[in-house]
Every structure is written in structure tokens, then in C-alpha cells.
Design an enzyme around this catalytic site. Structure first.
Site, PDB file in Angstrom:
ATOM      1  N   GLY D 207       0.793  -1.229   0.000  1.00 44.89           N
ATOM      2  CA  GLY D 207       0.000   0.000   0.000  1.00 44.89           C
ATOM      3  C   GLY D 207       0.818   1.269   0.000  1.00 44.89           C
ATOM      4  O   GLY D 207       1.927   1.307  -0.509  1.00 44.89           O
ATOM      5  N   LEU D 233      -4.276  -5.977  -4.739  1.00 47.81           N
ATOM      6  CA  LEU D 233      -3.241  -4.938  -4.633  1.00 47.81           C
ATOM      7  C   LEU D 233      -1.897  -5.483  -4.139  1.00 47.81           C
ATOM      8  O   LEU D 233      -1.816  -6.099  -3.070  1.00 47.81           O
ATOM      9  CB  LEU D 233      -3.723  -3.833  -3.677  1.00 47.81           C
ATOM     10  CG  LEU D 233      -2.741  -2.663  -3.474  1.00 47.81           C
ATOM     11  CD1 LEU D 233      -2.523  -1.889  -4.757  1.00 47.81           C
ATOM     12  CD2 LEU D 233      -3.226  -1.751  -2.362  1.00 47.81           C
ATOM     13  N   ASP D 234      -0.845  -5.238  -4.915  1.00 45.13           N
ATOM     14  CA  ASP D 234       0.533  -5.592  -4.539  1.00 45.13           C
ATOM     15  C   ASP D 234       0.699  -7.073  -4.220  1.00 45.13           C
ATOM     16  O   ASP D 234       1.600  -7.462  -3.478  1.00 45.13           O
ATOM     17  CB  ASP D 234       1.020  -4.750  -3.337  1.00 45.13           C
ATOM     18  CG  ASP D 234       1.044  -3.257  -3.658  1.00 45.13           C
ATOM     19  OD1 ASP D 234       1.195  -2.919  -4.843  1.00 45.13           O
ATOM     20  OD2 ASP D 234       0.909  -2.442  -2.732  1.00 45.13           O
ATOM     21  N   ALA D 235      -0.174  -7.895  -4.788  1.00 43.29           N
ATOM     22  CA  ALA D 235      -0.123  -9.317  -4.458  1.00 43.29           C
ATOM     23  C   ALA D 235       0.149 -10.201  -5.669  1.00 43.29           C
ATOM     24  O   ALA D 235       0.100 -11.425  -5.577  1.00 43.29           O
ATOM     25  CB  ALA D 235      -1.428  -9.735  -3.786  1.00 43.29           C
TER      26      ALA D 235
END
Lengths: 290, 290, 290, 290
Positions: D207, D233-235
Site C-alpha cells: 500500500g 493490490l501488490d499481491a
């Protein structure tokens, strides 16, 4: 590190030619061997093909004592191969040569004891009594042959050592900060089978007191290098290197301490790769399979 | 990187003696200077004391043009100090020397443009036209003086370059893969003020084609080194080094590519430290403050 | 690592104010103490001043048992200091807590035996018999208190352990892969004096089986973290971290092996820093002097 | 990076079965293709076989527009393969998405200009005018669609962007610090073809403001991560990570600066691997060939 008993490992190199991979994999597959590992590499600069292949012996239709003959007859001559065949149920036998510093010795023995090194260690050899207590802590026979300052008994000592190596069926030697130069006879008896740890980032700082040399030169990073011993000092094929950042606050003394941690890890990585038959040497360079 | 206008920076070394820290800090405090940075180090091996101290000029009771006199009179002679005094509102002025490769040049200019480098770059100098387009992209004057193959005009070229340096008030020079040997005259004019990037982990692989040398030797890690230029080739005080792991799969060509990334980062770190007045040089070694 | 007997070490932090460095150095110099180390740092974000200063006691005019009083009276109250005073001739006493894995234990004991750790190790504590042989190899008393699966005897066990700590004058505890959660009582008794090694790059992969978590997530680098134990799991002040590159060829099992090497080195670095009184803790972050 | 025109690259994975390597290499050899690269890996945990094989098209007896059919018919169905076929004379076409920070953009464009990236870059897309000057320096069309604070025009903007992607024949998208969340529609249109750079060592500090998070937590090492964008997100699957050591002297501001260097190098390595068709994605993990 799952245990796989009963596999054969073939390490080879030869002039690069079309079709080698297909031929080798077909040979194994046609004889019902299950390939569990294959890695190959073509050095386009020198036009050389390198390969490591491993297959399960269970169900393989060629008897294990005939495999060498088959490879020799079918491929080695035809392709101009240099090759090495190993069986994973035959453990490598390591002799440890040490002098006065304990860190690499402790590190290797602690790994051995914890099951990290899949080999036997039947003996530790030294020119000093200093580390006998470590050998005794781990219950491994410790042999001392003192080398005289004038080296007048060096040949005699090495003959005794070589004799021990033969008696114990040693397949490779690890110089764990041995601090002595090994003679040509021993190197010839163990070509690419004597692993040394040098306490610098080779080829920088060859020879004695490399940490002092590094401090004097004002480098910002120091290193350690493990390599196979050849007749030229600190010039053999490099197996592994690692480095650590230093600052102007470091003294030759703190470099020695920081370097020890490098030496341990670099030497143990090299020993592991050797035990797992993952190193090929060509033109004084190593090809290390993953 | 908070902006602090109006600070003075004092870099010094001298024989180690009791009470120096107290004396210096007292001098600043007694004159109402607020110390915003202090770092010191004693090299016990050589018995030398190193210090960097930075204080706010606002409210400091000694006028800035007298500070040098005070330090000289009160401390420098008494303690046998070598010292350098800087004011942060006087920006260093960098001349960039380049040849044909763009990577270090682009890297430095992009940082400059993004505000990472607190200096001026009034000129780029080269012996080739190749990188004029980069200079033009960034609107920086680009000067070319071709050096003849037989080096017959080298002195003449350097005089022209030195003339430019003087005209532009250049305080330090960065050889961003310049590929030419700088002559003694220029080195004397810019002592510890010419930063070079050498594409190896010095002192390994001095001289030409270090990546090819590294490949040939079979190292497992390559490096890059930034250092101040002295009259001995690739032997000046090392400012910064970094390394990257390679494998047998790398060719001299891929080493060149991997090395470029090292060169950029190592050179830019050295340039930053120089700009921030965080480097002291003593006995061919650098002392780098944090 | 030159041996300096007879030095005093003062670690302190307080709200940043003008003149502190001068005051402290003057206090030592005026009383004929020779300062052998000084490092300080101002955290501008929080407005806090941190300092470590070390001076020779020989010739220092204040008797060592009065130094604390002087600092307290002269500075601590006035500046709102938190401070710690140590004497290098008083060796820290470490208790090692272990479970079943030997690598960190061997590593620390081999360093201890080689003189790398300037402390005493009067006891090793475990909840399992497994590593008694290691303690016996090194001649260190080994205490076992089994914790029941339902943890019903945990309080009782910890009381026995605390009793041992007191009897042995333990100054800090090292959890060398202890695998048990330490209770609040013990943490309170040893604030910032219990060092744990967590086998991940914190704050990633908190809790159990971090190598499996890392493999599952497909990271390209794994790490290890040593930290002081606080009541929140794996959330205490980080002392040291290190990492190693991995590839898709790694399995959870090879990560465990590679991680061991990290754990050993990261834990031993943290322990050394603690023994050398080079760590200050503030706001759950550590300030580590060089 | 010798130039090899006219090769075909096959990337594939399938359930592990005996004989696949032999079959595939035989298919190429029997049709007179010269294999210039082969790497394979068996994930024993999931029982999946991964392979990358590259061969010269010159002399290959199957016409290039039929190769796909052959593979599909002969192998894909039989072995349950997922596979991707590329030809090296078809350059990937990259769209760069940027916001306000120039460092990743400059780095990629400088590499592109120096010939390091074997692709086309027909357009740069942004939601701000800020970096138009960089695009202009390099003569690449720069498109701005401002996204409103309330995101009310987000769908409209993305439709315009997608339209541009189609018109320009974009094969993959690079988010060079784009700072906007890409919607599901675009992700679906470019599965495993949108590369992001996240400025932390994922999965730590997901994040916003990861450097501030890192500073707060007091980590001793920071990182950057490039990954394929997925809807979480960001995964997404991690392609590359790298780290740099920091100290308590670093502030959130210096972390941002040090992080930039990581971001550049990590993103460019990921982009190169993608361009060279060396990445396979399976189960949210990447398999990266050397």
C-alpha cells in the site's frame, strides 16, 4: 533436500554439437530411467557443451555396473566427451586439513552433525595439536604431522598423509584454513578434488595476510574465495565467492573477524556443491549447476 | 535531505590528542553556533584523529569570512591539523568528462535534473562527438577536443580543458567512463577532486578490459570502483565499491551489461558523498562520514 | 578488537538541546578521562539526541562507584536523559535458550570458544533434551524444563528459569531458535535484554513457518531478523537483518537450509552488538553505534 | 547479448510426465532446428514441469506459421500443456505509464536509447503533464489523461488508454511509478503483461508510503519489488526484488532516495526478463529462466 536414494548422476562436457541432449535423454528414457534433473549450458565463446543429468536407478534396465561402459561406448568417444558418473548411494569421503583456527572446522562439523552434508568425514589432519579438542568433541580421529620450519620433512609428511587418504578411501580434501601449500603430488592425486578457502576476493590479494593488504589498499568491500587447488598459488578454478561491506572504521583486526564469517559460508557452500556433484571444471573455470 | 542553507562544514584530521573534540565543540558553542552534525573517528593504527562537524551560520557570532582565520590561528597550527572548510550555500561545480558510453552520463544527469545532486554542471567535456545529443537533451554545453591516436596533441587539449575548468569555476571533475588517462598536471590542479569509475572490483583487474579479465579468471562476483584519480593508474583512494553475483552462464558481453548498472550506482554514490563534503583522504585511504 | 580493560561506556538519549556534546566531553576531559570513542546522532524527526561515549578509567579522577551519581546529578535530570553506564571489566552474562535445532547454538558456542564473544555463558536452558550433547561438548550446564502441550506448567517452568537467571547473575538472554513464546513477566525482568532470532525478513511473514510462507508468496529474497523481545509477537525493536537471494528452484526445504546460515550470522551480529553495549532503543527502533 | 535473429522460443508448463524433454527436443532436432537454449525445471511440490527452449528457425523444416499448429496438435493436448510461442524477430511493444517521478522513466529510456532493451516504446501515458519534457527529450509521444480526484472519469480514461494500446499494438505495459490502481478490465486485457514496481520488499509494507512504514518499523534493510499486476493490490507474481542496507541515521527522506536506486534496477531487470520471454507464471509465482 528430499532424500533420493538410488540415482545416477552424469556430468559431462564436449564440443557443442547438434542433438546431444536428445541422444542422452533418449538413452535414459529408452532404458526406463526416470530423469529427475537435467541442466545444460552451451559456452558459445569456446563452443563447449556442459550437462548434468540425474535419473532414478530403480527400474533402469541397464545394470549400474554396466552404465559406464554404455556411456563410454555409445557417446564418449563419438562426441569427444569428458564425463563423470556418480551414484548417490555412494557417499563422498572428505578429509579435513586444518591448522590453528577453529571457525571453518566448527562450521563444517556442526553442519555435518546436523545432517546438512551428505558425506563421511573419517579423519581430520593437521600440522598442529591446537584443534585436537574440536575433533574430540565430535569424535573424529585427529592426525598430526608437524611440518618443520625448514620444510625438510614435508615430503615425508605428505607421504604419510597420502597413505592415510588411501587407507580411508578419501574422495576429496578440504583445506579449512590449513595455511600450508600442498605439493604437486597431492594435487595430481586429487585433481579438482582439493578445495581451499582463501581469505580474499580473488584475484585481489593473493598470498599472505590478505586482510592486511585489503585494509592497506582501503577497499570498501572484502571477500572470501573457495577454489580447487592447482599448482599455481591461489589461481585454481573458483567455486564460490562472497563479500561483505566494510568502512574506514574497520581495522585489520575487525576485518579478520568479519572475514571469518565469509570464509565459513563460502567454504561450506563449495563443499556442498562438490558433495552434490554439481561442479564441472573446464579451462580453469567452474560450471556450477543449480 | 532536508535543505539546510547557511551551514559551515569543517573536515579535519590531525595527530590524535586528548581534548580536541571538546575544544572544537566549545569553539562553536561559545560562539553561538548550533551543531547539526558531528562525527569523528580515531585511527588507532596510525594515531590519527578525523572529524566532520557542521553548524548553522545563523546566529554564529564569527563572520563567515573570518572563520577560516580563527580555525587556523586557534587550532590548525596547535594541533597540526589538515582541514577543509565549506559553506553549504556555495554549490560545488562539476565538470563531466565522457567518451562514447552513455549510461553513467544519463544516470548523473537524470539525478541532477531530479534534484538529487546539489551542485552545478556547467559543462560536459569529451574527446568524441558521440554523446553530444545527451548533453543537448539536458541543455548543457558540450565541448569536444579530439585526442589524436598518437597523443601528440594531448598537452594542447588538456590546456584547453584546464582553461575551460578555470573559466567555469569547476571545483571537481567526474570521469564518467572517460577512457583516457588524465595527465599529472590536471591531477595536481585537482587533488582528490577528480573522481573516476573503474569497471572492476579494484585492486583486481586493473587496466583495460576488466570484464574480459574477470570472465577469463572465472570469478563469481564482479564489481565496480569509484576512486580519486592519482598519478598511479587505478590506484587512487577508493571512495565506493559495489558488486553483483554472476554465474558461468555470463559471457563477457553480459558482464558488460551487468557491470553498467554497478558503474552507475557506484559513481553516483561517490559523487554525492563528494558534493556533501563527507570524504576525507589520508594515506591513500578515504574516510567517509555518514 | 584490541582489548581495552578499564573503560567506562555511557549510552544516553534525551531531547535534543544545544551544548550537550560539549558538556559531556568537558565533564570527561576535565576529570582527566581519555575519550576513546564518541558517536552521536540527532533524530531530527523526533528531536532526540543519542550518544555513546567511552573513556579510559585509568587516571579518571572520579571513582568508578561515584560516576553514576555525578552523571545523574549533573546531567540526567537537567537534560531529561535516559542513560546506561557500563564498565568493560564487568562481562555480560548470557543465558542461551534453545529447543531442537543446533545451528545457532553451535555457531554461538564456537564463537565463544574462539574468543569472539566477550561474555560469560553460565547456562543453556531448553524445553527438550535434544541438544544436551552440544552443551556437554562445550562443558556448559544444560537445564531442561519441559513445557507441557497444554502449557499448564508454563508459569512454574518460567519461575524455575527466572530463579536460575538470578542465581547465575544473567544480564541478558538469547533465544537461539527457542520456539517458545516468552511470558510478560520474563520480558519485564529483562527489558531490551532478550534477543530473539526470527527466520524471516520482518515485518514480512510474522509467526509460524515463515519459510513456507515465503515460498508460497514466491519472494525472490529471504531474510532473518534479530530483535529484542517485547510483548507483541515478532514486533520488538529490530537489531539486525540480513537476506539471501533465492530462485524458483528453491523449495521450502532448501529455504530452511539457506535460512539457517542467515539466522546464525544475524543472531551472532546482534549478540556482539549487545555485548559491546552499542545498542540504544527508542520508540521501538534501535540506534546501533559502529 | 549477441544478436540472434530468427529464433523461436517456446515457454511451457504441464503436469510432470516422463519423456517430455526427449519428445520436445526430438521434435526440434528431427525437423532440423538447432537448439540454442534449453532450460527446464520440475516443481516436485506441485508436480509441474516447466521448460524454455529456443531454436534457430533457419533450416527448420516446419514453416513458422505452422509451428503453433504442430505443437498444439502433437503435444499441448496430449500433455495438458500451457504454452507460449515467440519469435525473436517480432519485437515486444511496451507502453510506459508514469506519474510525477522521473527516475524509473529516465532509467528505462536511457537503457532503451543505449540498445539494452530489445523492444519498441511507441508511447508514454500519464495522468499528469509533469514528465512530458522527458518524453520530448527522447522523442516519444506523451499522452495525458487526467484522472479526477473522485475517479468519476476513470472508466472513460481507461477506455481511451486501451484504445491507444490497441492502436499501437502494445504487447505489455510497464507502470514506472504510475501511482494509480489499474482496473480489472485492463488487467484482464493484459494478463501477466502489466509490470509494476512497488517501493517495498513485498509482502512487507503493502500500500501507500512504504518507506515511511519501513522507517517507522525500524527495519535495517529496505527493498523494492517488481511484479505482474493482478486484481489484488501488490499481491501479483513477484518477478524481481532487491534490497539495500540502511541504518538508524536514515530518515524517511533518505529512504526515498536510496529506494529510487532500487526501484530503477529492479524494474529494469524485470522488464528485460519479460522482453526476453524468460518468465513463466504459475500459481501466482514466477519461474524465471537464466
Amino acid at each position: 533436500m528430499e532424500k533420493r536414494e538410488n540415482t545416477a548422476i552424469l556430468l559431462l562436457y564436449c564440443p557443442d554439437q547438434q542433438g546431444i541432449i536428445t541422444e542422452i535423454t533418449r538413452f535414459i528414457a529408452d532404458n526406463r530411467g526416470n530423469i529427475v534433473y537435467l541442466d545444460q549450458y552451451v559456452d558459445r565463446h569456446d563452443g563447449v557443451f556442459f550437462m548434468r543429468i540425474e535419473w532414478e536407478l530403480e527400474g533402469f534396465t541397464i545394470p549400474r555396473d554396466k552404465i559406464n561402459d554404455y556411456i563410454d561406448t555409445l557417446y564418449a568417444k563419438r562426441y569427444g566427451m569428458t564425463y563423470y558418473l556418480y551414484f548417490t548411494d555412494q557417499k563422498p569421503r572428505m578429509a579435513l586439513f586444518v591448522s590453528k583456527m577453529s571457525h571453518c572446522l566448527y562450521d563444517l562439523l556442526a553442519r555435518y552433525k546436523a545432517g546438512e552434508l551428505d558425506c563421511d568425514i573419517p579423519c581430520i589432519v593437521s600440522n598442529h595439536e591446537d584443534l585436537r579438542y574440536v575433533a574430540e568433541q565430535f569424535g573424529i580421529p585427529y592426525y598430526v604431522w608437524s611440518i618443520k620450519k625448514d620444510h625438510s620433512n614435508k615430503r615425508e609428511v605428505e607421504e604419510a598423509e597420502m597413505d592415510l587418504m588411501r587407507r580411508e578411501g578419501i574422495t576429496f580434501i578440504v583445506l579449512a584454513r590449513y595455511m600450508q601449500i600442498v605439493t604437486e603430488d597431492m594435487i595430481k592425486a586429487y585433481p579438482n578434488r582439493i578445495i581451499n578457502i582463501h581469505h580474499s576476493f580473488l584475484p585481489a590479494f593473493i598470498g599472505a595476510k590478505p586482510y592486511h593488504q585489503a585494509w592497506q589498499r582501503g577497499v570498501k568491500i572484502i571477500g572470501a574465495t573457495s577454489h580447487y587447488v592447482t599448482t599455481e598459488l591461489d589461481a585454481g578454478p573458483i567455486i564460490e565467492q562472497d563479500v561483505v561491506r566494510i568502512t574506514h572504521r574497520d581495522t585489520p583486526e575487525t576485518l579478520v573477524l568479519k572475514g571469518r564469517d565469509l570464509e565459513k559460508i563460502v567454504l561450506s557452500r563449495a563443499v556442498k556443491k562438490h558433495i552434490e556433484h554439481k561442479i564441472l571444471t573446464y579451462n580453469n573455470r567452474t560450471f556450477i549447476f543449480t
